[in-house]
Design a protein around this motif. Structure first.
Motif, short mmCIF file in Angstrom:
data_model
loop_
_atom_site.label_atom_id
_atom_site.label_comp_id
_atom_site.label_asym_id
_atom_site.label_seq_id
_atom_site.Cartn_x
_atom_site.Cartn_y
_atom_site.Cartn_z
N UNK A 190 1.01 -1.01 0.16
CA UNK A 190 0.13 -0.19 0.00
C UNK A 190 0.68 1.13 0.08
N UNK A 191 1.92 1.30 0.71
CA UNK A 191 2.86 2.51 0.66
C UNK A 191 3.35 2.68 -0.55
N UNK A 192 3.90 1.38 -1.39
CA UNK A 192 4.45 1.52 -2.36
C UNK A 192 3.64 2.23 -3.50
N UNK A 193 2.35 1.78 -3.53
CA UNK A 193 1.34 2.24 -4.28
C UNK A 193 1.15 3.81 -4.30
N UNK A 194 0.91 4.33 -2.96
CA UNK A 194 0.72 5.58 -2.60
C UNK A 194 2.10 6.45 -2.91
#
Length: 395
Positions: free
Chosen positions: A25-29
């Protein structure tokens, strides 16, 4: 946008379900926005490895296990109206205060209820999202309904009711909730006075990283890729080793079972282990033992959310036998993507059937891989989460 992400788990290395989810999720954000990460870091966490999280502009960690609380807090937990682990720690409060003093954020994301109280420190004009993974009250309800002893049932009922009231009050402070399954979403929507919107962002798997053919499959090998330090995993293996595994051994005498993950603090005497059962301990690359096993068994009877262990096995081409509880929340079909069995005899028979039928193993593996590519790849799920955060921030 500037986003403040509050995480219970430091996501590197991504070696358990929560850390894997937070990492992706962090990577996508971070591919689309400026992300500040504040996180607890303990156990296998490597907070010094900031280069492994290039999608976070700023990272601050607190070297502390938020689940370890004082003896007094533990002793008085039954008198408390909120779960002990949700009580804020002053050190993390200070980290959040410092971050807010230096940056004006458009949105704050609290990953699990452990971080929810810290998110309430942000100004009222900042959008707040609780990325809660699983419904804790639903897990408490399941524990209550599974209990048989009257005193145990009473204890679990009290815990369930307190959790329902706590979550009902907490969730009202957030603009949006995120759960991993429709079942968890429904549990939230049944809370008294609930009105906060709830989105389902499922768990996923990195299909490029997890791919078939990474290891040669060893005949008659079973694997359970879940650390025994988690109570639901321990219960699953205790049940499997007593009620299911002996039935498999009767028909396949040379069968072996590997159980991955840390055993630190685990009561191994409570498990019926023999020389055919291998406890791997912490594994640097879980893909290899899973890819090299003939069958992945998931005999879960407890827990919430959805099972990353199933998605990983499917992506790696390892066929799965699971209970209905184990496969809960996943868009799978018995006999098409995996085999589902809920009593010991049927579960054992399903495992033996797979061990003896290469064509069935191949068919399930092919269908399961197609399913995760279409619906459970983190690349798609992460983009879906980022779009949700953007939408909420524009309200």
């Amino acid at each position: 946008m500037r986003i403040l992400f509050l995480s219970t788990w430091f996501p590197f290395p991504p070696d358990n379900g929560s850390k894997i989810r937070v990492y992706h999720l962090l990577r996508a954000l971070g591919q689309r926005h400026e992300v500040t990460l504040l996180s607890f870091a303990w156990d296998t966490a490597q907070p010094q490895a900031t280069a492994a999280l290039p999608f976070c502009k700023t990272i601050h960690t607190l070297p502390c296990d938020p689940f370890q609380r004082s003896a007094f807090a533990q002793a008085t937990r039954y008198l408390a109206l909120a779960p002990v682990v949700t009580r804020p720690l002053p050190e993390m409060r200070r980290l959040v205060t410092d971050a807010l003093a230096h940056t004006t954020f458009d949105a704050v994301i609290a990953s699990t209820e452990v971080m929810a109280t810290y998110a309430l420190q942000v100004p009222s004009t900042t959008r707040k999202i609780l990325e809660d993974h699983n419904s804790f009250s639903r897990m408490m309800e399941d524990r209550y309904r599974a209990a048989t002893h009257p005193l145990q049932r009473l204890n679990h009922w009290v815990s369930w009711q307190k959790t329902r009231r706590y979550e009902a009050a907490l969730f009202r402070n957030f603009d949006h909730l995120v759960m991993v399954s429709a079942e968890d979403r429904c549990a939230c929507e049944r809370l008294p006075g609930h009105h906060t919107l709830v989105a389902v962002i499922p768990n996923g798997v990195d299909c490029a990283h997890h791919r078939p053919g990474l290891a040669e499959v060893r005949p008659h090998t079973l694997i359970y890729n879940g650390a025994l330090t988690y109570s639901a995993n321990y219960d699953a293996m205790r049940y499997f080793l007593v009620d299911i595994y002996p039935r498999i051994q009767q028909q396949v005498p040379d069968v072996t079972l590997s159980i991955t993950g840390s055993t630190k603090g685990v009561d191994l005497d409570g498990l019926r282990l023999d020389e055919s059962v291998h406890l791997t301990g912490y594994v640097d690359d879980i893909r290899l033992p899973v890819a090299g096993s003939a069958v992945c068994v998931v005999p879960l009877r407890q827990g919430g959310g959805t099972r990353l262990k199933i998605l990983e096995a499917m992506a790696l081409g390892t066929p799965v036998v699971a209970t209905s509880k184990g496969a809960e929340g996943l868009d799978v079909v018995d006999g098409e993507h995996l085999l589902i069995a809920d009593d010991p005899a049927a579960f054992a028979e399903a495992v033996v059937r797979l061990l003896r039928d290469p064509a069935l193993r191949a068919r399930l593996a092919q269908n399961a891989r197609a399913l995760v590519e279409a619906h459970y790849d983190w690349a798609h799920i992460g983009a879906q989460f980022a779009a949700l955060v953007e939408q909420v921030s524009l309200w």
